[in-house]
Scaffold this motif. Structure first.
Motif, PDB file in Angstrom:
ATOM      1  N   VAL A 284       0.862  -1.188   0.000  1.00 19.36           N
ATOM      2  CA  VAL A 284       0.000   0.000   0.000  1.00 19.36           C
ATOM      3  C   VAL A 284       0.894   1.233   0.000  1.00 19.36           C
ATOM      4  N   LYS A 285       0.273   2.378  -0.218  1.00 16.42           N
ATOM      5  CA  LYS A 285       0.989   3.649  -0.076  1.00 16.42           C
ATOM      6  C   LYS A 285       0.400   4.403   1.106  1.00 16.42           C
ATOM      7  N   VAL A 286       1.256   4.825   2.007  1.00 13.72           N
ATOM      8  CA  VAL A 286       0.852   5.608   3.172  1.00 13.72           C
ATOM      9  C   VAL A 286       1.428   7.005   2.981  1.00 13.72           C
ATOM     10  N   ASP A 287       0.525   7.945   2.695  1.00 14.91           N
ATOM     11  CA  ASP A 287       0.963   9.301   2.319  1.00 14.91           C
ATOM     12  C   ASP A 287       2.015   9.238   1.207  1.00 14.91           C
ATOM     13  N   GLY A 288       1.790   8.322   0.263  1.00 20.11           N
ATOM     14  CA  GLY A 288       2.664   8.210  -0.898  1.00 20.11           C
ATOM     15  C   GLY A 288       3.855   7.300  -0.725  1.00 20.11           C
ATOM     16  N   GLU A 289       4.143   6.863   0.510  1.00 19.34           N
ATOM     17  CA  GLU A 289       5.312   6.002   0.758  1.00 19.34           C
ATOM     18  C   GLU A 289       4.889   4.532   0.717  1.00 19.34           C
ATOM     19  N   ILE A 290       5.589   3.740  -0.070  1.00 20.24           N
ATOM     20  CA  ILE A 290       5.253   2.323  -0.191  1.00 20.24           C
ATOM     21  C   ILE A 290       5.512   1.615   1.138  1.00 20.24           C
ATOM     22  N   THR A 291       4.505   0.888   1.568  1.00 18.73           N
ATOM     23  CA  THR A 291       4.551   0.163   2.841  1.00 18.73           C
ATOM     24  C   THR A 291       4.013  -1.237   2.596  1.00 18.73           C
ATOM     25  N   ALA A 292       4.628  -2.238   3.188  1.00 17.88           N
ATOM     26  CA  ALA A 292       4.148  -3.615   3.069  1.00 17.88           C
ATOM     27  C   ALA A 292       3.400  -4.001   4.338  1.00 17.88           C
ATOM     28  N   ILE A 293       2.277  -4.678   4.162  1.00 14.40           N
ATOM     29  CA  ILE A 293       1.462  -5.151   5.283  1.00 14.40           C
ATOM     30  C   ILE A 293       1.519  -6.672   5.267  1.00 14.40           C
ATOM     31  N   GLY A 294       2.116  -7.263   6.296  1.00  8.31           N
ATOM     32  CA  GLY A 294       2.267  -8.709   6.360  1.00  8.31           C
ATOM     33  C   GLY A 294       1.210  -9.355   7.235  1.00  8.31           C
ATOM     34  N   VAL A 295       0.504 -10.338   6.660  1.00 11.85           N
ATOM     35  CA  VAL A 295      -0.524 -11.071   7.410  1.00 11.85           C
ATOM     36  C   VAL A 295      -0.437 -12.543   7.020  1.00 11.85           C
ATOM     37  N   PRO A 296      -0.931 -13.454   7.874  1.00 16.73           N
ATOM     38  CA  PRO A 296      -0.976 -14.860   7.474  1.00 16.73           C
ATOM     39  C   PRO A 296      -1.775 -15.022   6.186  1.00 16.73           C
ATOM     40  N   GLY A 297      -1.381 -15.981   5.374  1.00 19.77           N
ATOM     41  CA  GLY A 297      -1.984 -16.138   4.061  1.00 19.77           C
ATOM     42  C   GLY A 297      -3.452 -16.485   4.059  1.00 19.77           C
ATOM     43  N   ASP A 298      -3.967 -16.990   5.168  1.00 16.88           N
ATOM     44  CA  ASP A 298      -5.389 -17.334   5.220  1.00 16.88           C
ATOM     45  C   ASP A 298      -6.239 -16.179   5.749  1.00 16.88           C
TER      46      ASP A 298
END
Length: 565
Positions: A284-298
């Motif tokens: 995602v982009k947070v105020d334009g900065e690329i950020t990764a959100i890690g969650v379990p695959g299910d």
């Protein structure tokens, strides 16, 4: 004055409006309480206005009881205070903006924290002027993209907003508790079934936030309820502690050939592993900065929840264009190892705890990696609860599986703290003779929304079924016959009115008893008094609208019973 249907602007409908989906939308229109003016804008007709005013009366009485002082602020507001607080931009397209003939910018108020702060700054100069609680019941405006569900989600709506101002945090806590108790009395008096749930403050800021939710199938909010303890929360506020994982030696990272597996489903099928063993990384982009959100695959990322946690920052999904010029970001094969904290900020669900091992992207096209360990192969910048809550998830308080329901938000209370006081330098002279920064609370009740919530919770197959406190009348007298019945119905109505009973009488000529009975059920006054075939004997029928119980009584006996309430 007795309300006579023969003289009232009231037109009921037999069929549901074509665009109506919710019970309240259908019945408030059919029963003649409201009419649509345009998308998200409603006219309150005589019966509806009475119900709206009855809700407002209960709210006023309880606000006055805790020392609230009613004011009325303008709905047309200058740009500058909202620009100073940042909300001129934060509200985005939700804000109704306009210019006057000189080109100055204005808005239609969605909420009034800024203006109340400036009022108190002008009026209060010493700690001796505090605490103070101000409130108003006023029309608010928000340019909803998809106004729907009748008055539940409109572009203009009636709201009670109040604000407390205290010289210290202890005073704020006391003001917050006073409002919390007042809200419980308000909703109990209105006859609403409600839950008090933990909530996130989001763009409002502050240290504490709770919502008052009315469970209903038409609700747009989801909340969790624990069947074993008193825990309840909006799904956006559910917290999962970072689990303590037994530290074991994991094998080294193993790179795997996984062609044509850009999704969790295709990856799990290719490797023969459970989706829960994989690590999903949403960019995602947070105020334009690329950020990764890690969650379990299910699990799925709840973007609304993520947005609330990161507010007032703007959160949006990345697009194909964002991968241009970023060879390190391999679409469908992103992993946090070697990337977290450098190529992007890494936010993870608490289940991605230190010591847990995962199958995730290898940052190469067509390749994934096994035995990628949190804390060994990558670091998490921040843990946030951002997954969609599912039934059976453990209660944060006792561990029991949670239940999930839908509800209508009817109230919200915040401990704002000094967010707006800092913006507008709201200080008073303290006990020690030095300036003290004031601390604030913000408290809202959806007055028009409460009407719709009550309709949703209390209606039955025949129509509306109001609690007595907010019904447009206490008794609906139906003249079911000709002149003799109508004459007695009007006489009974006048006597009830003289006894302090609010009366709606159906004295319409040329309308069949069947239509009158149907309308009485549809309109939903709690007690129906029928002057029918036994009127000549001085006998009338009382019917309880909610239970359907009927009883024939002599006129005098019926009058005596109804006069007692």
């Amino acid at each position: 004055m007795v309300q006579r249907m023969s003289r009232m602007m009231l037109k009921t409908l037999r069929d549901d409006p074509a665009d109506a989906e919710t019970t309240s939308h259908k019945l408030l229109v059919r029963a003649g309480y409201v009419r649509r003016s345009s998308a998200g804008i409603w006219t309150w007709l005589p019966l509806g206005k009475k119900v709206l005013e009855n809700v407002s009366r209960v709210v006023r009485e309880e606000m006055d009881a805790i020392g609230g002082q009613e004011v009325l602020l303008p709905a047309l507001l200058p740009k500058e205070p909202y620009e100073a607080s940042g909300r001129w931009e934060e509200y985005g397209e939700l804000l109704f903006r306009l210019k006057d003939r000189k080109g100055a910018d204005y808005l239609l108020g969605p909420t009034h924290e800024e203006i109340f702060t400036l009022v108190v700054k002008d009026q209060c100069t010493s700690y001796k002027d505090l605490p103070v609680t101000l409130y108003q019941i006023q029309t608010k405006y928000r340019d909803e993209a998809r106004p729907r569900s009748g008055v539940l989600r409109g572009r203009e709506f009636q709201m009670k907003d109040s604000y407390s101002f205290d010289a210290d945090d202890e005073g704020l806590a006391a003001s917050y508790q006073l409002h919390r108790e007042a809200y419980t009395r308000i909703f109990e008096r209105l006859g609403l079934d409600y839950r008090i749930v933990s909530a996130v403050s989001g763009a409002m800021g502050g240290s504490a936030s709770e919502e008052f939710l009315a469970p209903a199938a038409a609700g747009e909010d989801t909340f969790v309820d624990c069947p074993a303890c008193d825990y309840a929360a909006n799904t956006e506020a559910v917290t999962v502690p970072v689990p303590v994982v037994e530290q074991v030696e994991h094998p080294a990272v193993e790179e795997l050939d996984t062609p044509d597996t850009p999704t969790i489903e295709t990856l799990a099928e290719h490797l023969g592993v459970a989706r829960s063993a994989t690590l999903k990384n949403l960019l995602v982009k947070v105020d334009g900065e690329i950020t990764a959100i890690g969650v379990p695959g299910d699990r799925e990322v709840d973007l609304g929840k993520l947005g609330e946690h990161l507010a007032p920052a703007v959160v949006e999904l990345v697009t194909a264009e964002d991968f241009t010029g970023r060879p390190d970001l391999v679409r469908g094969y992103v992993g946090p190892q070697g990337m977290a904290g450098t190529a992007f900020r890494y936010i993870a669900d608490p289940r991605i705890a230190p010591g847990t091992a995962w199958v995730t992207g290898a940052n190469k096209d067509g390749k994934h990696a096994r035995n990628v360990v949190s804390g060994r192969d990558f670091e998490v910048d921040a843990y946030l609860d951002v997954v969609v809550v599912e039934p059976g998830d453990p209660c944060p308080r006792c561990g029991t599986g949670l239940e999930i329901g839908r509800a209508i938000e009817i109230g919200h209370i915040f401990q704002l703290g000094r967010k707006y006081a800092d913006t507008f330098e709201l200080d008073v002279l303290g006990r020690e003779g030095k300036p003290v920064r004031v601390t604030m609370g913000s408290y809202g009740i959806g007055v028009s929304r409460a009407v719709a919530a009550l309709a949703e919770q209390t209606a039955d197959e025949q129509g509306l079924c109001w609690p007595r406190a907010i019904a447009p009348a206490d008794v609906h007298v139906v003249a079911a016959g000709k002149a003799q019945q109508t004459e007695l119905a009007l006489e009974v109505s006048e006597k009830l009115h003289s006894a302090g009973v609010r009366v709606l009488v159906d004295d319409r000529a040329g309308v069949s008893p069947g239509v009158k009975f149907t309308d009485a059920e549809l309109i939903g006054v709690p007690t129906i008094l029928v002057v029918g075939r036994r009127a000549g004997e001085g006998i009338v029928e009382l019917k309880d609208r909610r239970t359907g119980e009927r009883e024939e009584l002599a006129v005098d006996e019926a009058l005596a019973r109804l006069a007692k309430g």
